[in-house]
Enzyme design. Structure first.
Site, PDB file in Angstrom:
ATOM      1  NE  ARG A 100      -2.764   0.033   3.587  1.00  0.00           N
ATOM      2  CZ  ARG A 100      -3.701   0.372   4.470  1.00  0.00           C
ATOM      3  NH1 ARG A 100      -4.981   0.222   4.168  1.00  0.00           N
ATOM      4  NH2 ARG A 100      -3.390   0.855   5.640  1.00  0.00           N
ATOM      5  CB  THR A 150      -2.526   7.199  -2.335  1.00  0.00           C
ATOM      6  OG1 THR A 150      -1.807   5.974  -2.647  1.00  0.00           O
ATOM      7  CG2 THR A 150      -1.785   8.392  -2.912  1.00  0.00           C
ATOM      8  CG  ASP A 186       2.051  -1.795   9.297  1.00  0.00           C
ATOM      9  OD1 ASP A 186       2.059  -0.921   8.428  1.00  0.00           O
ATOM     10  OD2 ASP A 186       2.409  -2.978   9.082  1.00  0.00           O
ATOM     11  CG  ASP A 209       5.801  -1.647  10.203  1.00  0.00           C
ATOM     12  OD1 ASP A 209       6.638  -2.106   9.401  1.00  0.00           O
ATOM     13  OD2 ASP A 209       5.342  -0.491  10.112  1.00  0.00           O
TER      14      ASP A 209
HETATM   15  C1  PRP Z   1      -0.984  -4.256   4.557  1.00  0.00           C
HETATM   16  C2  PRP Z   1      -1.591  -5.628   4.733  1.00  0.00           C
HETATM   17  C3  PRP Z   1      -2.354  -5.829   3.458  1.00  0.00           C
HETATM   18  C4  PRP Z   1      -2.794  -4.433   3.131  1.00  0.00           C
HETATM   19  C5  PRP Z   1      -4.255  -4.313   3.446  1.00  0.00           C
HETATM   20  O1  PRP Z   1       0.148  -4.352   3.782  1.00  0.00           O
HETATM   21  O2  PRP Z   1      -0.649  -6.635   4.970  1.00  0.00           O
HETATM   22  O3  PRP Z   1      -1.555  -6.354   2.419  1.00  0.00           O
HETATM   23  O4  PRP Z   1      -2.039  -3.537   3.944  1.00  0.00           O
HETATM   24  O5  PRP Z   1      -4.732  -3.053   3.175  1.00  0.00           O
HETATM   25  P1  PRP Z   1      -5.850  -2.745   2.101  1.00  0.00           P
HETATM   26  O6  PRP Z   1      -6.932  -3.745   2.274  1.00  0.00           O
HETATM   27  O7  PRP Z   1      -6.294  -1.343   2.450  1.00  0.00           O
HETATM   28  O8  PRP Z   1      -5.226  -2.782   0.743  1.00  0.00           O
HETATM   29  P2  PRP Z   1       1.215  -3.183   3.552  1.00  0.00           P
HETATM   30  O9  PRP Z   1       1.059  -2.612   2.182  1.00  0.00           O
HETATM   31  O10 PRP Z   1       1.181  -2.206   4.683  1.00  0.00           O
HETATM   32  O11 PRP Z   1       2.572  -3.945   3.510  1.00  0.00           O
HETATM   33  P3  PRP Z   1       3.262  -4.965   4.520  1.00  0.00           P
HETATM   34  O12 PRP Z   1       2.744  -6.318   4.127  1.00  0.00           O
HETATM   35  O13 PRP Z   1       4.702  -4.803   4.256  1.00  0.00           O
HETATM   36  O14 PRP Z   1       2.879  -4.593   5.917  1.00  0.00           O
HETATM   37  N1  URA Z   2      -2.739  -2.915   7.177  1.00  0.00           N
HETATM   38  C1  URA Z   2      -2.459  -3.196   8.462  1.00  0.00           C
HETATM   39  O1  URA Z   2      -1.392  -3.752   8.750  1.00  0.00           O
HETATM   40  N2  URA Z   2      -3.335  -2.853   9.419  1.00  0.00           N
HETATM   41  C2  URA Z   2      -4.500  -2.231   9.138  1.00  0.00           C
HETATM   42  O2  URA Z   2      -5.280  -1.928  10.059  1.00  0.00           O
HETATM   43  C3  URA Z   2      -4.788  -1.945   7.795  1.00  0.00           C
HETATM   44  C4  URA Z   2      -3.899  -2.306   6.829  1.00  0.00           C
END
Ligand code: PRP
Ligand code: URA
Length: 235
Positions: free
Chosen positions: A125, A129, A223, A226
């Site tokens: 993500r 945005t 998150d 993280d």
């Molecule tokens: C997080 C999570 C999902 C996404 C969900 O990933 O692991 O993949 O956000 O959000 P959405 O439904 O609004 O698209 P992120 O892009 O933060 O990456 P990460 O896996 O490195 O934490």
């Molecule tokens: N990604 C996350 O890791 N947590 C949230 O709440 C939404 C998106």
């Protein structure tokens, strides 16, 4: 719409903005599951406890998702010479974690089903945005012959899930052969996925109240990636 999931500690009312039907499989809201959620939702949970405890919930999700796949009859001989009329998966299984956070689920899938094949889709993500960006995918060439467990612990806006499903469909996977597995789901994300794919099955352990203004789930977990990988800011 309000659904009520039975919970031993008292009724747990989950308010969702869209129809929860047979395509959304919410784990039984047991006291044990509630206790596991309490550990990982605690902002003070240390890394080890977060990893171990989220793993226990993910294991339950994987077992539930495996039960949704097609099975076919098979007979085996028991050690006492009798026939047992059993079942085995009708199609080979492929797990596809959405990198990075989805990789937390790969280990649990391999633990229960060591022979599964694993594809990868890297989607992140955008920090501002919140829109998903696809960077990379590596999938078995014959993934269209498989039952696919699409693994991502967080279904928030649904943008990432939709982008990942598109990758699978582009590779010939039938929508009916996909089960999306998410630890937490927002009503907005479920609605977004089902607006485009009404029959896509989702397995989740919690349906959250809503998203906040930063597209994080409420009450949520922060998150996930993280926290699971220890890249969050030390407290
Ligand atoms: C997080 C999570 C999902 C996404 C969900 O990933 O692991 O993949 O956000 O959000 P959405 O439904 O609004 O698209 P992120 O892009 O933060 O990456 P990460 O896996 O490195 O934490
Ligand atoms: N990604 C996350 O890791 N947590 C949230 O709440 C939404 C998106």
């Amino acid at each position: 719409m309000t659904i009520t999931a039975t919970q031993a500690a008292g009724p747990l009312n989950v308010t969702v903005n869209e129809t929860v039907n047979e395509t959304v499989h919410l784990l039984p809201q047991t006291r044990q599951l509630r206790a596991l959620h309490t550990v990982i939702r605690d902002r003070h949970a240390d890394l080890g406890r977060f990893v171990t405890t989220s793993g226990r919930i993910i294991r339950q999700l994987i077992e539930t998702a495996l039960d949704l796949l097609p099975y076919e009859p098979v007979d085996v001989q028991t050690p006492v010479g009798e026939t047992y009329h059993g079942l085995r998966p009708a199609k080979p299984i492929c797990g596809v974690p959405v990198v990075r956070a989805g990789e937390s689920m790969e280990h649990e899938l391999r633990a229960v089903s060591p022979g599964v094949r694993i594809g990868k889709i890297l989607i992140q993500r955008d920090k501002v945005t919140k829109l998903p960006r696809l960077y990379y995918s590596a999938l078995p060439a014959d993934i269209d012959r498989h039952s696919v467990l699409l693994l991502d612990p967080m279904l928030a806006t649904g943008g990432t899930a939709l982008a990942a499903v598109e990758v699978l469909l582009d590779h010939g996977v039938a929508e009916d052969d996909i089960v999306f597995v998410a630890l937490l789901s927002a009503p907005e994300g479920i609605a977004a996925v089902h607006a485009r794919h009404p029959n896509l099955r989702i397995v989740t352990s919690a349906i959250e109240e809503r998203l906040n203004e930063n597209a994080y789930m409420i009450p949520g977990i922060g998150d996930f990636g993280d926290r699971y990988f220890g890249t969050d800011v030390p407290r």
